[in-house]
Design a protein around this motif. Structure first.
Motif, PDB file in Angstrom:
ATOM      1  N   ASP A   1       0.840  -1.199   0.000  1.00  0.00           N
ATOM      2  CA  ASP A   1       0.000   0.000   0.000  1.00  0.00           C
ATOM      3  C   ASP A   1       0.874   1.248   0.000  1.00  0.00           C
ATOM      4  O   ASP A   1       0.404   2.330  -0.355  1.00  0.00           O
ATOM      5  CB  ASP A   1      -0.898  -0.021   1.247  1.00  0.00           C
ATOM      6  CG  ASP A   1      -1.753  -1.280   1.269  1.00  0.00           C
ATOM      7  OD1 ASP A   1      -2.673  -1.368   0.439  1.00  0.00           O
ATOM      8  OD2 ASP A   1      -1.471  -2.198   2.066  1.00  0.00           O
ATOM      9  N   THR A   2       2.115   1.112   0.450  1.00  0.00           N
ATOM     10  CA  THR A   2       3.021   2.259   0.555  1.00  0.00           C
ATOM     11  C   THR A   2       4.443   1.861   0.167  1.00  0.00           C
ATOM     12  O   THR A   2       4.917   0.810   0.594  1.00  0.00           O
ATOM     13  CB  THR A   2       3.106   2.746   2.026  1.00  0.00           C
ATOM     14  OG1 THR A   2       1.798   2.907   2.547  1.00  0.00           O
ATOM     15  CG2 THR A   2       3.852   4.060   2.146  1.00  0.00           C
ATOM     16  N   ILE A   3       5.090   2.718  -0.606  1.00  0.00           N
ATOM     17  CA  ILE A   3       6.531   2.572  -0.810  1.00  0.00           C
ATOM     18  C   ILE A   3       7.179   3.793  -0.171  1.00  0.00           C
ATOM     19  O   ILE A   3       6.836   4.937  -0.486  1.00  0.00           O
ATOM     20  CB  ILE A   3       6.890   2.482  -2.307  1.00  0.00           C
ATOM     21  CG1 ILE A   3       6.296   1.201  -2.894  1.00  0.00           C
ATOM     22  CG2 ILE A   3       8.418   2.506  -2.498  1.00  0.00           C
ATOM     23  CD1 ILE A   3       6.452   1.061  -4.398  1.00  0.00           C
ATOM     24  N   LEU A   4       8.053   3.523   0.789  1.00  0.00           N
ATOM     25  CA  LEU A   4       8.707   4.615   1.525  1.00  0.00           C
ATOM     26  C   LEU A   4      10.132   4.766   0.997  1.00  0.00           C
ATOM     27  O   LEU A   4      10.960   3.860   1.175  1.00  0.00           O
ATOM     28  CB  LEU A   4       8.716   4.283   3.027  1.00  0.00           C
ATOM     29  CG  LEU A   4       9.036   5.404   4.011  1.00  0.00           C
ATOM     30  CD1 LEU A   4       8.848   4.907   5.441  1.00  0.00           C
ATOM     31  CD2 LEU A   4      10.420   5.945   3.881  1.00  0.00           C
ATOM     32  N   VAL A   5      10.390   5.875   0.357  1.00  0.00           N
ATOM     33  CA  VAL A   5      11.737   6.158  -0.141  1.00  0.00           C
ATOM     34  C   VAL A   5      12.478   6.911   0.955  1.00  0.00           C
ATOM     35  O   VAL A   5      12.128   8.057   1.283  1.00  0.00           O
ATOM     36  CB  VAL A   5      11.685   6.996  -1.439  1.00  0.00           C
ATOM     37  CG1 VAL A   5      13.093   7.359  -1.907  1.00  0.00           C
ATOM     38  CG2 VAL A   5      10.930   6.245  -2.539  1.00  0.00           C
ATOM     39  N   MET A   6      13.469   6.260   1.560  1.00  0.00           N
ATOM     40  CA  MET A   6      14.262   6.937   2.595  1.00  0.00           C
ATOM     41  C   MET A   6      15.120   7.998   1.919  1.00  0.00           C
ATOM     42  O   MET A   6      15.877   7.701   0.991  1.00  0.00           O
ATOM     43  CB  MET A   6      15.187   5.938   3.316  1.00  0.00           C
ATOM     44  CG  MET A   6      14.503   5.024   4.312  1.00  0.00           C
ATOM     45  SD  MET A   6      13.508   5.836   5.578  1.00  0.00           S
ATOM     46  CE  MET A   6      14.695   6.915   6.379  1.00  0.00           C
ATOM     47  N   THR A   7      15.009   9.217   2.414  1.00  0.00           N
ATOM     48  CA  THR A   7      15.749  10.311   1.798  1.00  0.00           C
ATOM     49  C   THR A   7      16.925  10.753   2.676  1.00  0.00           C
ATOM     50  O   THR A   7      17.578  11.751   2.395  1.00  0.00           O
ATOM     51  CB  THR A   7      14.785  11.470   1.477  1.00  0.00           C
ATOM     52  OG1 THR A   7      13.899  11.668   2.595  1.00  0.00           O
ATOM     53  CG2 THR A   7      13.925  11.120   0.274  1.00  0.00           C
ATOM     54  N   VAL A   8      17.161   9.976   3.750  1.00  0.00           N
ATOM     55  CA  VAL A   8      18.395  10.047   4.554  1.00  0.00           C
ATOM     56  C   VAL A   8      18.705   8.597   4.924  1.00  0.00           C
ATOM     57  O   VAL A   8      17.862   7.714   4.739  1.00  0.00           O
ATOM     58  CB  VAL A   8      18.227  10.877   5.865  1.00  0.00           C
ATOM     59  CG1 VAL A   8      17.861  12.327   5.569  1.00  0.00           C
ATOM     60  CG2 VAL A   8      17.212  10.233   6.812  1.00  0.00           C
ATOM     61  N   ASN A   9      19.880   8.354   5.474  1.00  0.00           N
ATOM     62  CA  ASN A   9      20.166   7.018   5.994  1.00  0.00           C
ATOM     63  C   ASN A   9      19.450   6.892   7.331  1.00  0.00           C
ATOM     64  O   ASN A   9      19.622   7.743   8.212  1.00  0.00           O
ATOM     65  CB  ASN A   9      21.675   6.819   6.149  1.00  0.00           C
ATOM     66  CG  ASN A   9      22.335   6.683   4.799  1.00  0.00           C
ATOM     67  OD1 ASN A   9      22.133   5.696   4.102  1.00  0.00           O
ATOM     68  ND2 ASN A   9      23.071   7.706   4.395  1.00  0.00           N
ATOM     69  N   PRO A  10      18.616   5.845   7.497  1.00  0.00           N
ATOM     70  CA  PRO A  10      17.772   5.780   8.683  1.00  0.00           C
ATOM     71  C   PRO A  10      18.584   5.659   9.978  1.00  0.00           C
ATOM     72  O   PRO A  10      19.671   5.108   9.989  1.00  0.00           O
ATOM     73  CB  PRO A  10      16.935   4.517   8.455  1.00  0.00           C
ATOM     74  CG  PRO A  10      17.717   3.689   7.498  1.00  0.00           C
ATOM     75  CD  PRO A  10      18.461   4.668   6.628  1.00  0.00           C
ATOM     76  N   GLY A  11      18.015   6.191  11.035  1.00  0.00           N
ATOM     77  CA  GLY A  11      18.653   6.081  12.340  1.00  0.00           C
ATOM     78  C   GLY A  11      18.509   7.335  13.178  1.00  0.00           C
ATOM     79  O   GLY A  11      18.425   7.247  14.405  1.00  0.00           O
ATOM     80  N   PHE A  12      18.452   8.483  12.532  1.00  0.00           N
ATOM     81  CA  PHE A  12      18.415   9.728  13.295  1.00  0.00           C
ATOM     82  C   PHE A  12      17.540  10.762  12.597  1.00  0.00           C
ATOM     83  O   PHE A  12      17.467  10.778  11.373  1.00  0.00           O
ATOM     84  CB  PHE A  12      19.826  10.302  13.446  1.00  0.00           C
ATOM     85  CG  PHE A  12      20.785   9.333  14.073  1.00  0.00           C
ATOM     86  CD1 PHE A  12      20.842   9.193  15.462  1.00  0.00           C
ATOM     87  CD2 PHE A  12      21.589   8.525  13.290  1.00  0.00           C
ATOM     88  CE1 PHE A  12      21.689   8.265  16.043  1.00  0.00           C
ATOM     89  CE2 PHE A  12      22.448   7.593  13.859  1.00  0.00           C
ATOM     90  CZ  PHE A  12      22.502   7.460  15.252  1.00  0.00           C
ATOM     91  N   GLY A  13      16.952  11.623  13.408  1.00  0.00           N
ATOM     92  CA  GLY A  13      16.230  12.759  12.859  1.00  0.00           C
ATOM     93  C   GLY A  13      17.234  13.872  12.559  1.00  0.00           C
ATOM     94  O   GLY A  13      18.419  13.771  12.913  1.00  0.00           O
ATOM     95  N   GLY A  14      16.759  14.901  11.902  1.00  0.00           N
ATOM     96  CA  GLY A  14      17.575  16.099  11.719  1.00  0.00           C
ATOM     97  C   GLY A  14      18.687  15.997  10.693  1.00  0.00           C
ATOM     98  O   GLY A  14      19.595  16.820  10.675  1.00  0.00           O
ATOM     99  N   GLN A  15      18.648  15.005   9.793  1.00  0.00           N
ATOM    100  CA  GLN A  15      19.684  14.894   8.776  1.00  0.00           C
ATOM    101  C   GLN A  15      19.260  15.631   7.501  1.00  0.00           C
ATOM    102  O   GLN A  15      18.118  16.034   7.354  1.00  0.00           O
ATOM    103  CB  GLN A  15      19.942  13.416   8.444  1.00  0.00           C
ATOM    104  CG  GLN A  15      20.350  12.563   9.639  1.00  0.00           C
ATOM    105  CD  GLN A  15      20.592  11.113   9.207  1.00  0.00           C
ATOM    106  OE1 GLN A  15      21.645  10.781   8.652  1.00  0.00           O
ATOM    107  NE2 GLN A  15      19.604  10.257   9.430  1.00  0.00           N
ATOM    108  N   THR A  16      20.225  15.760   6.592  1.00  0.00           N
ATOM    109  CA  THR A  16      19.977  16.496   5.356  1.00  0.00           C
ATOM    110  C   THR A  16      19.478  15.569   4.246  1.00  0.00           C
ATOM    111  O   THR A  16      20.055  14.504   4.013  1.00  0.00           O
ATOM    112  CB  THR A  16      21.300  17.161   4.889  1.00  0.00           C
ATOM    113  OG1 THR A  16      21.759  17.961   5.987  1.00  0.00           O
ATOM    114  CG2 THR A  16      21.092  18.045   3.674  1.00  0.00           C
ATOM    115  N   PHE A  17      18.433  15.978   3.586  1.00  0.00           N
ATOM    116  CA  PHE A  17      17.842  15.267   2.430  1.00  0.00           C
ATOM    117  C   PHE A  17      18.930  14.981   1.391  1.00  0.00           C
ATOM    118  O   PHE A  17      19.707  15.862   1.041  1.00  0.00           O
ATOM    119  CB  PHE A  17      16.748  16.169   1.845  1.00  0.00           C
ATOM    120  CG  PHE A  17      15.966  15.567   0.718  1.00  0.00           C
ATOM    121  CD1 PHE A  17      14.731  14.986   0.958  1.00  0.00           C
ATOM    122  CD2 PHE A  17      16.448  15.611  -0.589  1.00  0.00           C
ATOM    123  CE1 PHE A  17      13.984  14.452  -0.095  1.00  0.00           C
ATOM    124  CE2 PHE A  17      15.710  15.068  -1.639  1.00  0.00           C
ATOM    125  CZ  PHE A  17      14.485  14.489  -1.387  1.00  0.00           C
TER     126      PHE A  17
END
Ligand code: DX5
Ligand code: ZN
Length: 224
Positions: A134-150
């Motif tokens: 139902d959803t494809i999630l494209v990670m636009t940072v390397n997962p693990g932390f908030g506050g990173q740059t796209f």
């Protein structure tokens, strides 16, 4: 194809000491989904929530709870997150050898199934499971932390995913470094669900932050 814009605040950036209040606040501020980032300190280098936090969020809102599992393995925990009140459960394509089975399990639990792909993972990873998601999630940072740059190379990946799914009823979600400043370009590439942690919770006025994201995204869809 134009899909409805949805804004999903990530409670990773909320004040955990007042989680229920924070969830209620973004709900009242006009968000569409509540995004819960589950991390295990193994698949990603950080540890966050488990099913009890999903249960707490569930009590605070009637809006869909979007659980993003950054855990490996994920399969043994799917039922616990479903029971805790998740409406949508997303697993990572990289997190286990049997993605097709994980997605069937999620749907079997009566929940919307999602698959996330890390920045270095090609979109082909989802080519053969499109009828199960139902959803494809494209990670636009390397997962693990908030506050990173796209990561700018992800614009192209979003376009490729959008081309791949065509008219299929699949949401294209982006997660990481999403803000009003880049939401138009992201939407123009084809994504319609915007996960945002810092850009919402660091704004004192959640309603303003959500409205700004939505307006930018809708402008981007107009540019399509
Ligand atoms: C990253 C998480 C994201 C994160 C986004 O691993 O999946 O949902 O909370 O945070 P921002 O919006 O601050 O980049
Ligand atoms: Zn997330």
């Amino acid at each position: 194809m134009i899909r409805d814009v949805k804004i999903a605040p990530s409670i990773l950036a909320a004040d955990f000491g007042r989680l229920d209040e924070e969830v209620r606040a973004v709900d009242e501020a006009g968000c569409d989904w509540i995004h819960v980032d589950v991390m295990d300190g193994h698949f990603v280098p950080n540890i966050t929530f488990g099913p009890p936090a999903v249960k707490a969020a569930r009590r605070a809102t009637a809006k869909p709870i979007d659980v993003h599992l950054m855990i490996a393995p994920a399969d043994p925990y799917l039922e616990a997150f479903a029971d805790a009140g998740a409406d949508r459960i997303t697993v990572h394509a990289e997190a286990g050898p049997h993605l097709d089975r994980s997605l069937q399990t999620i749907r079997g639990l009566g929940k919307k199934a999602g698959v996330a792909i890390n920045p270095a993972t090609p979109e082909d990873a989802v080519a053969y499971i499109l009828d199960r998601v139902d959803t494809i999630l494209v990670m636009t940072v390397n997962p693990g932390f908030g506050g990173q740059t796209f990561i700018p190379a992800m614009f192209d990946k979003i376009r490729r995913v959008a081309a791949m799914i065509g008219e299929a009823p699949i949401e294209i979600e982006v997660d990481g470094g999403v803000a009003a400043a880049n939401a138009a370009e992201i939407a123009a590439a084809g994504a319609n669900v915007f996960v945002a942690g810092s850009s919402i919770f660091e704004d004192r006025d959640y309603a303003h932050a959500i409205a700004a994201l939505r307006a930018a995204a809708m402008t981007g869809q107009g540019d399509e």
